[in-house]
Write an enzyme that holds these catalytic residues in place. Structure first.
Site, PDB file in Angstrom:
ATOM      1  CE1 TYR A   1      -3.815   2.487   0.763  1.00  0.00           C
ATOM      2  CE2 TYR A   1      -2.705   3.020   2.314  1.00  0.00           C
ATOM      3  CZ  TYR A   1      -3.540   3.406   1.679  1.00  0.00           C
ATOM      4  OH  TYR A   1      -4.354   4.573   1.845  1.00  0.00           O
TER       5      TYR A   1
ATOM      6  CD  GLN B   1      -0.943   1.084  18.282  1.00  0.00           C
ATOM      7  OE1 GLN B   1      -0.297   0.878  19.987  1.00  0.00           O
ATOM      8  NE2 GLN B   1      -1.666   0.235  18.325  1.00  0.00           N
TER       9      GLN B   1
ATOM     10  CG  ASN C   1     -11.698  -4.278  13.889  1.00  0.00           C
ATOM     11  OD1 ASN C   1     -12.833  -5.074  13.187  1.00  0.00           O
ATOM     12  ND2 ASN C   1     -10.608  -4.402  13.799  1.00  0.00           N
TER      13      ASN C   1
HETATM   14  N1  UDP Z   1      -5.338  -1.526  15.863  1.00  0.00           N
HETATM   15  C1  UDP Z   1      -6.452  -2.091  17.086  1.00  0.00           C
HETATM   16  N2  UDP Z   1      -7.480  -2.990  16.853  1.00  0.00           N
HETATM   17  C2  UDP Z   1      -7.686  -2.931  16.049  1.00  0.00           C
HETATM   18  C3  UDP Z   1      -7.396  -2.356  15.070  1.00  0.00           C
HETATM   19  C4  UDP Z   1      -6.526  -1.555  14.614  1.00  0.00           C
HETATM   20  O1  UDP Z   1      -5.267  -1.787  18.218  1.00  0.00           O
HETATM   21  O2  UDP Z   1      -8.481  -3.827  16.293  1.00  0.00           O
HETATM   22  C5  UDP Z   1      -4.237  -0.738  16.144  1.00  0.00           C
HETATM   23  C6  UDP Z   1      -3.502  -0.523  14.954  1.00  0.00           C
HETATM   24  O3  UDP Z   1      -2.538  -1.493  15.439  1.00  0.00           O
HETATM   25  C7  UDP Z   1      -3.055   0.897  14.428  1.00  0.00           C
HETATM   26  C8  UDP Z   1      -4.810   1.239  15.040  1.00  0.00           C
HETATM   27  O4  UDP Z   1      -5.501   0.749  15.336  1.00  0.00           O
HETATM   28  O5  UDP Z   1      -2.134   0.955  15.135  1.00  0.00           O
HETATM   29  C9  UDP Z   1      -5.555   1.923  13.224  1.00  0.00           C
HETATM   30  O6  UDP Z   1      -5.185   0.832  12.654  1.00  0.00           O
HETATM   31  P1  UDP Z   1      -5.962   0.919  11.445  1.00  0.00           P
HETATM   32  O7  UDP Z   1      -5.969   0.137  10.508  1.00  0.00           O
HETATM   33  O8  UDP Z   1      -7.436   2.056  11.767  1.00  0.00           O
HETATM   34  O9  UDP Z   1      -5.709   1.966  10.161  1.00  0.00           O
HETATM   35  P2  UDP Z   1      -3.837   2.389  10.120  1.00  0.00           P
HETATM   36  O10 UDP Z   1      -3.911   4.155  11.131  1.00  0.00           O
HETATM   37  O11 UDP Z   1      -2.595   1.616  10.404  1.00  0.00           O
HETATM   38  O12 UDP Z   1      -3.735   1.733   8.811  1.00  0.00           O
END
Ligand code: UDP
Length: 323
Positions: free
Chosen positions: A155, A219, A200
């Site tokens: 991506y 994070q 989620n």
């Molecule tokens: N994340 C999480 N639990 C979930 C989904 C995502 O802790 O069920 C965390 C993921 O590790 C990241 C952040 O939430 O740090 C955002 O994830 P997302 O997939 O929404 O988008 P990204 O910003 O990583 O593209």
């Protein structure tokens, strides 16, 4: 009266952001016809159900990687907006080759169409081009810190390649363009199971299930409600600004605080559990939107509380099986 027809093309217009954008263009943009092209890999006709009935809108199921099959070259477009891409980390990792092809071959095809039409080209880029950023908040002049062989590389590198390709068409052919670096966006019409944090967490909280935080949860992300993003894209489309521009909401939150906030706001009995952290998960992300404020006079207006309410109402409706 001039008989000139002003046509727009939204690639990926049945997706989450593309469908909101298409609706806003039909309502607010001076155009006679809006063509939506989508291969429905993650988008859905349901997202544009209201638009398909409009005589202003034509939906074409097809893939920008095979744009020549869609017979669009006879149409003169004033604007082409490219929002065709898988955007969820879980899904783009599963569909890595498709993601790379869409972000390379697909972008070339749309750019050739824009070139022959003399159209302005609005390209959906992403905060992911900054990778796991060493500069915070992220400003457009930052080059990023991206792993070209990591689990997100299909991506991130496709989007970086897309930026370079669009920029080359500008330099070589004088194409008018903007690269929208979109930061995390949420709202109704997000795929319920697309694996991103808002679907989620909201779905888990609505069903009183555990919210799974990946890693320590420290994070950060900065979440923008979709209508705010779309209002920025509309301004950008109407402007003559050329170059990369961040659009996002600068209010930053840790993932763990986000989980707590969602549980509290939705009055849920869910608990938070920690799972193993994801490789190359950016530790911090927050847009510097000084440029967007200056050139577009734009900034987000919707509070997280309001956005969360609208999003949870949407998921409740989906869960209840209603249309
Ligand atoms: N994340 C999480 N639990 C979930 C989904 C995502 O802790 O069920 C965390 C993921 O590790 C990241 C952040 O939430 O740090 C955002 O994830 P997302 O997939 O929404 O988008 P990204 O910003 O990583 O593209």
């Amino acid at each position: 009266m001039a008989s000139f027809l002003k046509s727009l093309l939204v690639a990926g217009g049945a997706g989450f952001i593309g469908s909101h954008l298409s609706a806003a263009l039909v309502e607010n943009f001076d155009c006679d016809k809006l063509f939506i092209v989508d291969n429905l890999v993650t988008g859905s006709v349901d997202n544009i159900g209201d638009l398909i009935g409009s005589e202003k809108v034509e939906f074409i199921e097809g893939d920008i990687v095979e744009l020549d099959k869609l017979s669009l070259e006879t149409i003169k477009f004033s604007h082409i907006l490219n929002f065709a891409s898988i955007a969820s980390p879980k899904t783009y990792a599963e569909k890595s080759i498709e993601t790379l092809q869409t972000g390379s071959l697909g972008v070339f095809n749309l750019l050739d169409l824009a070139k022959s039409s003399g159209a302005r080209f609005i390209h959906a880029s992403t905060s992911e081009i900054y990778g796991d950023p060493m500069v915070h908040p992220q400003i457009e002049t930052y080059y990023g810190n991206v792993n070209s062989v990591g689990p997100r590389s299909m991506y991130d590198e496709a989007k970086r390649f897309g930026e370079a390709t669009v920029t080359a068409y500008h330099s070589k052919f004088g194409l008018s363009y903007a690269l929208v670096r979109i930061f995390n966006t949420y709202g109704p019409k997000m795929g319920q199971n697309d694996g991103r944090v808002i679907p989620n967490f909201v779905n888990a909280a609505l069903n009183n299930l555990d919210l799974e935080v990946y890693g320590d949860g420290l994070q950060t992300r900065s979440l923008c409600y979709v209508s705010d993003l779309v209002s920025g894209i509309l301004k950008l489309t109407q402007s003559e600004f050329c170059g990369p521009i961040n659009l996002g909401n600068p209010s930053e939150i840790t993932v763990i605080d986000l989980a707590k906030k969602i549980i509290k706001s939705l009055d849920s009995t869910s608990k938070i559990i920690h799972l193993e952290g994801l490789a190359d998960d950016p530790r911090q992300r927050c847009p510097d939107i000084t440029l967007a404020k200056k050139v577009l006079n734009w900034e987000p207006e919707i509070s997280f509380e309001t956005g969360l309410l609208k999003t949870s109402e949407y998921f409740k409706l989906i869960n209840s099986g209603a249309d």
